[in-house]
Write a protein that holds these residues in place. Structure first.
Motif, PDB file in Angstrom:
ATOM      1  N   HIS A 121     -88.220   3.587  56.933  1.00  0.00           N
ATOM      2  CA  HIS A 121     -89.463   3.707  56.754  1.00  0.00           C
ATOM      3  C   HIS A 121     -90.453   4.764  55.053  1.00  0.00           C
ATOM      4  N   ALA A 153     -95.194   3.869  61.448  1.00  0.00           N
ATOM      5  CA  ALA A 153     -94.524   5.511  61.187  1.00  0.00           C
ATOM      6  C   ALA A 153     -94.592   6.402  62.763  1.00  0.00           C
ATOM      7  N   ASN A 158     -94.007  11.625  59.579  1.00  0.00           N
ATOM      8  CA  ASN A 158     -94.617  11.072  60.256  1.00  0.00           C
ATOM      9  C   ASN A 158     -95.716  11.213  60.731  1.00  0.00           C
ATOM     10  N   GLY A 187     -94.663   4.593  56.409  1.00  0.00           N
ATOM     11  CA  GLY A 187     -94.800   3.672  57.586  1.00  0.00           C
ATOM     12  C   GLY A 187     -94.546   2.110  57.030  1.00  0.00           C
TER      13      GLY A 187
END
Length: 312
Positions: A291, A192, A64, A294
């Motif tokens: 995800h 994200a 992330n 993102g």
């Protein structure tokens, strides 16, 4: 026979090298089509075959922070590209109609050469989108559309930049594409950043609409060529390729729109509050597939039952 074929290929390669615009010859990945073609072939093999097998028995990486930095960087890079295209002619001297290729070494022409190359090079940076998918084990996101777009775009742009880097009306679609990427990577960066930013991502559906609008603008602009009494654009082939490209991708993204938002085969993640049984009341259950670089992620293994989404 093999010697003749090798000689023919060598002659063709030499001819291509001789046609590379002198203003761009010293830029990275511009000396020959061989290097960039090799990189893109390696990308396709990694995306479809090597990467998924490499990750098959490994846990997905949590990336992330890296994705936030990457997406923010891409927002800034694409915003700069848009600005440079504007300053290189689109906001200064271009008519937005039959703008010819500038073959001079004027400051504006050289500025257009630089930003054309930078746009081309940014397409190689964007290959990291797929690397994030692979490392996070989001293989379902690596669709034909995804791989085709990421590989064909830089390959085709090498020819444009190498032969006609100050491409006049042929550069319009690059400026529009970079503008769309500012919006897209802003979305990906927010996504994200974590659950607390989900309330700002209500406009996911409009991302596809923005993409479709992009292809409409590109097709309308470039199709002017076919209705002008005279337009002595030096490389008509680029006109035809851009027109076909705009129509082709409009159809592909339209199909995605129909599948995602009309037929409901792919739905965006709406919330991050799953119940204990993996379902949410009126929301999409978080099933570990929310995800990818993102992207607010469509349902992969869920079904809708009476307003709920349950795992199957």
């Amino acid at each position: 026979m093999l010697r003749e074929a090798f000689t023919s290929v060598t002659k063709l390669h030499g001819y291509i090298i001789s046609r590379i615009d002198t203003r761009v010859k010293d830029y990275p990945l511009m000396q020959s089509p061989v290097q960039m073609t090799g990189l893109l072939l390696a990308y396709v093999v990694f995306s479809v075959y090597v990467g998924p097998r490499m990750m098959a028995n490994r846990k997905p990486f949590g990336l992330n922070r890296a994705m936030i930095i990457y997406n923010l960087s891409m927002v800034l890079l694409n915003a700069y590209i848009v600005y440079e295209f504007l300053m290189s002619g689109w906001a200064t001297t271009f008519t937005w109609k039959c703008d010819l290729i500038d073959v001079s070494t004027s400051p504006q022409a050289l500025r257009m050469v630089r930003v054309a190359w930078l746009f081309y090079f940014s397409k190689f940076i964007e290959l990291l989108d797929t690397v994030f998918f692979v490392l996070r084990k989001k293989q379902s996101q690596i669709t034909f559309l995804h791989v085709f777009h990421h590989s064909v775009m830089p390959w085709s742009w090498w020819w444009g930049v190498s032969l006609t880097p100050a491409g006049g009306m042929g550069s319009f679609h690059a400026m529009i594409n970079a503008g769309v990427h500012v919006i897209m990577y802003s979305y990906y960066g927010l996504s994200a950043a974590g659950p607390r930013f989900q309330k700002y991502l209500w406009w996911k559906k409009h991302m596809t609409a923005i993409q479709l609008t992009q292809f409409v603008l590109i097709s309308v602009h470039i199709s002017q060529y076919y209705f002008m009494e005279t337009c002595d654009y030096q490389m008509p082939l680029w006109i035809h390729v851009i027109c076909m490209y705009g129509i082709f991708f409009f159809l592909l993204f339209s199909n995605f729109w129909v599948q995602a938002y009309i037929r409901g085969n792919r739905l965006p993640v709406a919330d991050y509050k799953p119940s204990q049984n993996g379902a949410t009341n009126g929301h999409i259950a978080m099933n570990g597939k929310h995800h990818a670089n993102g992207h607010a992620h469509p349902i992969e293994d869920g079904k809708i039952v009476m307003g709920k989404v349950k795992e199957i």
